[in-house]
Design an enzyme around this catalytic site. Structure first.
Site, PDB file in Angstrom:
ATOM      1  N   CYS A  23     -26.828 -22.508 -32.739  1.00  0.00           N
ATOM      2  CA  CYS A  23     -26.577 -22.993 -31.384  1.00  0.00           C
ATOM      3  C   CYS A  23     -27.825 -22.873 -30.523  1.00  0.00           C
ATOM      4  CB  CYS A  23     -25.370 -22.268 -30.780  1.00  0.00           C
ATOM      5  SG  CYS A  23     -24.718 -23.092 -29.314  1.00  0.00           S
ATOM      6  N   HIS A  42     -21.478 -23.909 -34.617  1.00  0.00           N
ATOM      7  CA  HIS A  42     -21.337 -22.503 -34.991  1.00  0.00           C
ATOM      8  C   HIS A  42     -20.719 -22.393 -36.375  1.00  0.00           C
ATOM      9  CE1 HIS A  42     -22.255 -20.475 -31.144  1.00  0.00           C
ATOM     10  NE2 HIS A  42     -21.944 -21.634 -30.633  1.00  0.00           N
ATOM     11  N   GLU A  94     -20.325 -19.870 -38.169  1.00  0.00           N
ATOM     12  CA  GLU A  94     -19.529 -18.636 -38.291  1.00  0.00           C
ATOM     13  C   GLU A  94     -18.173 -18.765 -37.626  1.00  0.00           C
ATOM     14  OE1 GLU A  94     -21.785 -19.222 -36.144  1.00  0.00           O
ATOM     15  OE2 GLU A  94     -21.437 -18.159 -34.253  1.00  0.00           O
TER      16      GLU A  94
END
Lengths: 396, 206, 252
Positions: free
Chosen positions: B83, B185, B187
């Site tokens: 990001c 993102h 994750e």
């Protein structure tokens, strides 16, 4: 709020798949432009895209690795005695030559014929068996709580059947757990091409009805230790022990009828009657309360077991949709005789039962008045079922 | 699973939990880097970030981490940007003035065009993957985005994924030699996000 | 963008709860356990709000937040008792990806600007709870639906947008927990004035409600409560159904 009707409407006005007859109130069913359901389409994928030879090779490779570990047992087969677990056990012992530990979670509702089938299977195959029976006081509370929250009283069974064998695998350090069929056969959850492990993700995702033991403990005011059998062991521990948990149905082509023929022939497995289908069947004969389960589905969703049987038979080319719809009309609208026993086990009245279940009607089904339903004939063994389970006898 | 050592730059901003857990899930050893010595000892660095370009660079410099991170990349060690972390690869970020980034890729960071679609860009968007290694075996192509600014490189050669934003196709991921950056993102992008991280680690390890 | 389906976690003490019209709450489970479930089910985000925090003058439990952020591979938005940039920072450092403010946005709109400037608009969700009044007007209620506010709904939205709110979550107190469907008119009216994404919340009871919401209002997300926690539905089935009805969602 009417969407365009793409399927056909049954005699109760419920929309169904033009090919297999499954209604739009069933789980993940939706109909495409041609009015064909995604289950039918998924089933097409199974026919066309899977390389079963490769899958079988992979299974055999896994089996070789497992045997090489020389563990006390090669494999656990979670077992009920129904057609799926019986076939899986047979396949594991006879076809794969695995040293098997059978782990059976006793939900409390095994029927006499099933107990016979189990004993016959165990003796003919020659296997060690662990059967675990959980605390009835807790089971009773879990059944009622799940019925109220989700309109599905089988939580303890879903959770226990899944979690308990994993616990045993860990305790005994057994490297492989072999389940029955994979997802995709009856519901739209998994796209059939994925090889999925039967693991905690699957447990959390679709097995335990959106409630784990930690949640239930609070709901029924129990110590989390009372819910020990329903706890899935930690992922890290399973990984460390190298335990693989796989559905057999992802490695070999799964045909219910073919599997049943095999276990009948090789193990003398016998069919039984159930309340929701006429005559003898191989379907869900192991549990006393399958009739109640089917009844609840009927009250919630406007269809029951005959619809499922018809869908499978249509897909296997045995009957036409027209014939199927006739059977559905004839056999689905009834109240099971076993309801009396179920209410006694749970300690609730029929009014209370209706109130709970009718809270869970699934749109667009408009509901049916239970008072208008005829009661089915008692099953041959109903009077043999355990009857000291009256709620007032439980000192709790 | 990949037993690699991951160093997460901790400059006091934002949620490092998810990033840490995602790499741990993949079998990596994860440590937080708070000072330049720790940075210099790192094998693989992960630079994530929330907030603004300017305040992030400022905080990184405040903690004396800027030079160490820059060195790490210049000597060819792997770095993953997530990001805002990816946006810091650029030459200049234009949020409340012009601010210098690491300049590992000639690029600028500007606000998304609100004429095209809603800004901030929040939620799950489908990407067009342009690198078969990084995006292999993903089930769908949707990832979680949460940003108002985007990365505009001078040359397209570093772009390995794009997402649709109205009629435009801003950069979703970049790769140049030893650095990889994701605007989304991974994750927080469920299984496909984990798969992308796995593929990334596999690639960087070679 | 794909539509987001978001389970709404209401935290009361250490357990999740669900009510009807913001009252008569019953226990709906352990927050970490439920987070693992919805992560596995393929939810697009989890929003967790502490419904007592503001009244009790504290912040939502950071330990619970940390556990959830560690266990889940999806975005987590958290709210409950945020009164300052410091409060917000504590939540971000505890695993929140975005923060939700409700009462404070009404009482102290400048806070929204401070938060947006410090953390970026994308990280700030303004949650607004409303009750329908006569003549299709809506009144804002603060402190978990307990106290009516005199601030006009549209003025409030305008202020929040000016201050840099990244997303608006709008809850109909009348519909909440009733399973009777979304208040479509409310969302249609508000949507026109927004140039940021909107989460509709309150009333989802069956698949058709959600389809109707996205077809009519085309908002970016919906938050679901009772339908998931106390009825026989889950994210997988909801998304499967929506896909069949041509609503673009990420596969569960």
């Amino acid at each position: 709020m009417q969407s365009r009707i793409r399927g056909i409407l049954d005699f109760r006005g419920l929309e169904r798949c033009r090919r297999c007859g499954l209604p739009v109130t069933w789980e993940t069913v939706y109909l495409d432009e041609e009015g064909i359901c995604n289950i039918c389409r998924n089933w097409e994928a199974k026919q066309e895209k899977i390389n079963w030879e490769e899958r079988k090779k992979e299974l055999l490779r896994i089996v070789e690795d497992v045997k090489a570990k020389n563990a006390s047992y090669d494999c656990i087969v979670p077992f009920s005695g129904g057609k799926d677990s019986t076939f899986t056990l047979y396949y594991a012992v006879k076809e794969l030559g695995l040293r098997v530990l059978v782990v059976s979670f006793d939900h409390g509702f095994y029927r006499p014929k099933t107990l016979q089938n189990r004993t016959r299977t165990f003796r003919r195959l020659g296997v060690d068996v662990i059967t675990f029976t959980p605390n009835w006081h807790i089971v009773r509370k879990l059944m009622l709580e799940a019925l109220i929250r989700k309109g599905d009283f089988c939580w303890h069974c879903h959770a226990g059947v899944f979690a308990y064998p994993m616990q045993i695998a860990l305790k005994f350090q057994v490297p492989l757990i072999l389940w029955g069929e994979g997802g995709g056969e009856y519901e739209g959850y998994f796209r059939f091409e994925d090889i999925e492990e039967t693991d905690e993700w699957k447990f959390n995702r679709r097995i335990i009805l959106g409630m784990r033991a930690e949640d239930m403990a609070g709901f029924i005011n129990a110590d989390i230790r009372d819910l020990q059998p329903y706890l899935f062991p930690p992922e890290e521990e399973l990984k460390k022990a190298g335990i693989l948990s796989l559905p057999l149905g992802k490695f070999i082509e799964w045909s219910q009828s073919r599997n049943v023929e095999i276990i009948k022939k090789e193990l003398g497995w016998e069919e039984d009657e159930i309340e929701s289908l006429p005559g003898l069947t191989f379907d869900k004969i192991e549990c006393m309360f399958i009739g109640i389960r089917d009844y609840i589905k009927f009250l919630k969703r406007g269809f029951s077991r005959m619809t499922h049987r018809v869908a499978i038979d249509i897909r296997e080319g045995k009957i036409t949709l027209e014939e199927g719809l006739k059977l559905i009309e004839q056999y689905e609208a009834f109240k099971p005789a076993s309801l009396e026993i179920f209410l006694e086990y749970l300690g609730i009245s029929e009014e209370e039962f209706n109130k709970i279940v009718l809270n869970h009607i699934i749109y667009p089904f408009k509901g049916v008045d239970p008072k208008t339903l005829p009661v089915s004939k008692k099953l041959w063994d109903q009077d043999l079922w355990f009857r000291d389970a009256k709620a007032e006898n439980i000192t709790n | 699973m990949l037993k690699l050592k991951i160093s997460l730059i901790d400059y006091g901003v934002g949620n490092l939990f998810s990033v840490e857990e995602a790499f741990k899930f993949l079998g990596c050893e994860v440590s937080l880097c708070k000072n330049p010595e720790e940075v210099r000892r790192s094998d693989i660095i992960v630079l994530s970030g929330v907030g603004s370009f300017a305040s992030s660079i400022e905080k990184i410099k405040q903690k004396q981490l800027f030079e160490a991170i820059d060195e790490h990349v210049k000597i060819g060690k792997p770095l993953i940007g997530i990001c805002l972390g990816m946006q810091l690869f650029a030459t200049t970020g234009y949020e409340n003035g012009a601010h210098e980034g690491f300049n590992w890729i000639s690029a600028r960071v500007e606000k998304l065009n609100s004429q095209e679609a809603k800004v901030p860009h929040i939620g799950w968007s489908e990407i067009t993957p342009l690198d078969s290694q990084i995006f292999k075996r993903i089930r769908d192509k949707s990832f979680y985005f949460m940003h108002s600014y985007h990365f505009i490189p001078e040359e397209d050669s570093c772009v390995i994924a794009r997402f649709k934003f109205g009629k435009e196709e801003p950069v979703a991921a970049i790769k140049k030699d030893n650095i990889i950056g994701f605007q989304f993102h991974p994750e927080k992008s469920q299984a496909d996000g984990i798969r992308v991280l796995f593929n990334t680690l596999e690639t960087l390890r070679c | 963008m794909l539509k987001r389906i978001i389970p709404l976690f209401l935290l009361s003490g250490k357990r999740l709860v669900k009510g009807t019209n913001f009252s008569n709450y019953i226990d709906t489970g352990d927050p970490l356990s439920q987070a693992k479930i919805y992560d596995a089910q393929g939810a697009d985000e989890i929003i967790i709000l502490d419904i007592n925090a503001n009244r009790e003058e504290r912040l939502i439990d950071k330990e619970i937040l940390k556990k959830i952020a560690s266990a889940c591979r999806l975005p987590v938005s958290a709210g409950g008792g945020i009164k300052s940039v410091k409060d917000a920072r504590e939540l971000f450092l505890s695993g929140a990806d975005r923060i939700v403010i409700n009462t404070q946005a009404v009482i102290n709109p400048l806070l929204v600007r401070e938060l947006a400037e410090e953390f970026g608009s994308q990280a700030i969700i303004i949650s607004i709870d409303v009750k329908k009044q006569k003549e299709d007007k809506y009144q804002i209620y603060i402190l978990s639906g307990k106290i009516p506010s005199e601030v006009d709904l549209f003025k409030h939205i305008e202020t929040c947008l000016k201050m840099g709110a990244g997303e608006i979550m709008l809850t109909s107190i009348d519909r909440e927990g009733t399973l009777s469907g979304f208040d479509i008119e409310l969302y249609k009216t508000v949507k026109e004035r927004l140039d940021v994404p909107m989460i509709a919340s309150g009333g989802a009871g069956n698949y058709e409600h959600i389809v109707q919401l996205f077809e009519t209002v085309n908002c970016e997300a919906c938050a679901i409560g009772k339908m998931l926690f106390l009825r026989d539905y889950d994210i997988v089935r909801i998304k499967s159904y929506l896909t069949g009805r041509y609503i673009k969602v990420r596969q569960a």
